[in-house]
Design an enzyme around this catalytic site. Structure first.
Site, PDB file in Angstrom:
ATOM      1  N   ILE A  19      12.061 113.080  21.285  1.00  0.00           N
ATOM      2  CA  ILE A  19      10.923 113.073  22.214  1.00  0.00           C
ATOM      3  C   ILE A  19      10.071 114.334  21.984  1.00  0.00           C
ATOM      4  O   ILE A  19       8.838 114.281  22.001  1.00  0.00           O
ATOM      5  CB  ILE A  19      11.428 112.978  23.672  1.00  0.00           C
ATOM      6  N   TYR A 154      25.517 106.366  32.243  1.00  0.00           N
ATOM      7  CA  TYR A 154      24.731 107.613  32.237  1.00  0.00           C
ATOM      8  C   TYR A 154      25.488 108.714  32.994  1.00  0.00           C
ATOM      9  O   TYR A 154      25.386 109.899  32.678  1.00  0.00           O
ATOM     10  CB  TYR A 154      23.341 107.360  32.841  1.00  0.00           C
ATOM     11  N   LYS A 161      20.600 115.498  35.687  1.00  0.00           N
ATOM     12  CA  LYS A 161      19.143 115.288  35.769  1.00  0.00           C
ATOM     13  C   LYS A 161      18.650 115.422  37.218  1.00  0.00           C
ATOM     14  O   LYS A 161      17.529 115.883  37.457  1.00  0.00           O
ATOM     15  CB  LYS A 161      18.762 113.908  35.209  1.00  0.00           C
ATOM     16  N   THR A 192      17.117 107.726  20.505  1.00  0.00           N
ATOM     17  CA  THR A 192      17.130 109.026  19.816  1.00  0.00           C
ATOM     18  C   THR A 192      18.584 109.399  19.540  1.00  0.00           C
ATOM     19  O   THR A 192      19.505 108.702  19.971  1.00  0.00           O
ATOM     20  CB  THR A 192      16.512 110.116  20.709  1.00  0.00           C
ATOM     21  N   LEU A 193      18.763 110.551  18.898  1.00  0.00           N
ATOM     22  CA  LEU A 193      20.122 111.022  18.595  1.00  0.00           C
ATOM     23  C   LEU A 193      20.942 111.194  19.878  1.00  0.00           C
ATOM     24  O   LEU A 193      22.078 110.719  19.975  1.00  0.00           O
ATOM     25  CB  LEU A 193      20.000 112.372  17.869  1.00  0.00           C
TER      26      LEU A 193
HETATM   27  P1  NAP Z   1      17.318 114.466  20.776  1.00  0.00           P
HETATM   28  O1  NAP Z   1      16.323 114.159  19.752  1.00  0.00           O
HETATM   29  O2  NAP Z   1      18.762 114.347  20.388  1.00  0.00           O
HETATM   30  O3  NAP Z   1      17.020 115.913  21.392  1.00  0.00           O
HETATM   31  C1  NAP Z   1      17.943 116.610  22.188  1.00  0.00           C
HETATM   32  C2  NAP Z   1      17.861 118.057  21.792  1.00  0.00           C
HETATM   33  O4  NAP Z   1      18.714 118.867  22.634  1.00  0.00           O
HETATM   34  C3  NAP Z   1      18.333 118.288  20.356  1.00  0.00           C
HETATM   35  O5  NAP Z   1      17.346 119.003  19.661  1.00  0.00           O
HETATM   36  C4  NAP Z   1      19.589 119.126  20.555  1.00  0.00           C
HETATM   37  O6  NAP Z   1      19.830 120.016  19.511  1.00  0.00           O
HETATM   38  C5  NAP Z   1      19.213 119.880  21.810  1.00  0.00           C
HETATM   39  N1  NAP Z   1      20.366 120.592  22.367  1.00  0.00           N
HETATM   40  C6  NAP Z   1      21.549 120.104  22.795  1.00  0.00           C
HETATM   41  N2  NAP Z   1      22.344 121.107  23.203  1.00  0.00           N
HETATM   42  C7  NAP Z   1      21.639 122.257  23.032  1.00  0.00           C
HETATM   43  C8  NAP Z   1      21.911 123.640  23.259  1.00  0.00           C
HETATM   44  N3  NAP Z   1      23.079 124.070  23.758  1.00  0.00           N
HETATM   45  N4  NAP Z   1      20.944 124.554  22.950  1.00  0.00           N
HETATM   46  C9  NAP Z   1      19.777 124.157  22.442  1.00  0.00           C
HETATM   47  N5  NAP Z   1      19.450 122.879  22.198  1.00  0.00           N
HETATM   48  C10 NAP Z   1      20.381 121.944  22.488  1.00  0.00           C
HETATM   49  O7  NAP Z   1      17.185 113.482  22.042  1.00  0.00           O
HETATM   50  P2  NAP Z   1      15.953 113.149  23.021  1.00  0.00           P
HETATM   51  O8  NAP Z   1      16.254 111.792  23.547  1.00  0.00           O
HETATM   52  O9  NAP Z   1      14.656 113.421  22.372  1.00  0.00           O
HETATM   53  O10 NAP Z   1      16.220 114.155  24.239  1.00  0.00           O
HETATM   54  C11 NAP Z   1      15.269 115.084  24.692  1.00  0.00           C
HETATM   55  C12 NAP Z   1      15.266 115.150  26.198  1.00  0.00           C
HETATM   56  O11 NAP Z   1      14.746 113.930  26.725  1.00  0.00           O
HETATM   57  C13 NAP Z   1      16.627 115.335  26.845  1.00  0.00           C
HETATM   58  O12 NAP Z   1      16.496 116.180  27.975  1.00  0.00           O
HETATM   59  C14 NAP Z   1      16.976 113.931  27.304  1.00  0.00           C
HETATM   60  O13 NAP Z   1      17.906 113.901  28.356  1.00  0.00           O
HETATM   61  C15 NAP Z   1      15.613 113.474  27.735  1.00  0.00           C
HETATM   62  N6  NAP Z   1      15.422 112.029  27.909  1.00  0.00           N
HETATM   63  C16 NAP Z   1      15.775 111.184  26.918  1.00  0.00           C
HETATM   64  C17 NAP Z   1      15.586 109.822  27.088  1.00  0.00           C
HETATM   65  C18 NAP Z   1      16.001 108.842  26.012  1.00  0.00           C
HETATM   66  O14 NAP Z   1      16.204 107.677  26.330  1.00  0.00           O
HETATM   67  N7  NAP Z   1      16.103 109.253  24.762  1.00  0.00           N
HETATM   68  C19 NAP Z   1      15.006 109.332  28.263  1.00  0.00           C
HETATM   69  C20 NAP Z   1      14.633 110.226  29.264  1.00  0.00           C
HETATM   70  C21 NAP Z   1      14.844 111.588  29.071  1.00  0.00           C
HETATM   71  P3  NAP Z   1      20.827 119.566  18.294  1.00  0.00           P
HETATM   72  O15 NAP Z   1      20.166 118.474  17.561  1.00  0.00           O
HETATM   73  O16 NAP Z   1      20.944 120.815  17.543  1.00  0.00           O
HETATM   74  O17 NAP Z   1      22.110 119.155  18.944  1.00  0.00           O
END
Ligand code: NAP
Length: 254
Positions: A19, A154, A161, A192-193
């Protein structure tokens, strides 16, 4: 351009499906200067090419689970930029075993980890970067509807959250004294990851396609555009809020 010359720190780009990648691309398009964090050396290799692609000024290491690293990151950003206009917190983590089955079985350690990395880190980052914020600054974090209603699997992340969203309301008052705003975007599910750690995530994606007003899932580009609004002066009166970018899902009762 909406963000011409504004300096935006991005926490949470893992790859080009993140994201935070959608958000950074929208910021870049509108003239922002960007800097990207990475958690450790292994991830640096993935973040640096993305920073180059998006014309980032620099990358820096920051594992948000430690105050020392956060402090060092703030020092480095101060040296490089002197000040900051936008901070994007797009970071979350919970152990895989706590993202399946019964919430009742959540472990103490899993609960602590999820809360610390996914919720408290927002406050820690805001505190460390507070002195660097220019008036009119904007903090944006990412949340999900699982904070409001029970979503299968979840689990502990929903609780984290909820804490994150509540933090946004408290931080809005503290940061508001200096004219800095903070808001959360509640995005619909996106593959995503991080999302791949949630059991049966495909079921959630399929459900959205039949049960939302727009009858489709959202994209990282669309979330990026909402973040662009929140980062720009167009949203100068909006703070402490949760904005839904979810195809309208949270408005539907049945
Ligand atoms: P993503 O690409 O996997 O991004 C998550 C990021 O968090 C990664 O860059 C990860 O780093 C980082 N992270 C995890 N632990 C960390 C730490 N201790 N210190 C620094 N960075 C850390 O997944 P995403 O879906 O885009 O998630 C981004 C945000 O959107 C999250 O808050 C998630 O909850 C939220 N969100 C996601 C969705 C969905 O459906 N995907 C929906 C609503 C909200 P590494 O890669 O190095 O582990």
């Amino acid at each position: 351009m909406l963000l011409e010359g504004k300096k935006a720190l991005i926490f949470g780009v893992a790859n080009n499906r993140s994201i935070a990648y959608g958000i950074s691309s929208a910021f870049r398009r509108e003239g922002a200067r960007l800097a990207f964090s990475y958690m450790g050396d292994a991830i640096k290799k993935r973040v640096e090419p993305i920073s180059e692609e998006l014309g980032g000024d620099f990358t820096f290491q920051c594992d948000v689970s430690g105050d020392e690293q956060i402090g060092r990151a703030a020092e480095l950003v101060k040296e490089k930029w002197g000040s900051v206009d936008v901070l994007v917190h797009s970071v979350a983590f919970a152990p895989k075993e706590d993202l399946q089955g019964r919430f009742l079985d959540t472990t103490r350690e899993g609960f602590r980890t999820a809360m610390e990395i996914s919720a408290f880190s927002l406050t820690a980052l805001c505190r460390a970067f507070e002195p660097l914020f220019n008036p009119g600054g904007s903090v944006i974090c990412m949340t999900y509807y699982g904070s409001q209603k029970r979503i299968p699997n979840y689990n502990v992340m929903g609780v984290a959250k909820a804490a994150l969203e509540s933090s946004v309301r408290y931080l809005a008052s503290d940061l508001g004294e200096k004219g800095v705003r903070i808001n959360a975007i509640s995005a619909g599910p996106i593959k995503t990851l991080s999302a791949s750690g949630i059991s049966d995530f495909r079921v959630i994606l399929d459900y959205i396609e039949t049960h939302t007003p727009l009858r489709r899932n959202v994209t990282i580009e669309e979330v990026g555009n909402v973040a662009l609004f929140l980062a720009s002066d167009l949203s100068s009166s909006v703070t402490g809020d949760i904005i839904y970018a979810d195809s309208g899902f949270q408005t539907v009762g049945m």
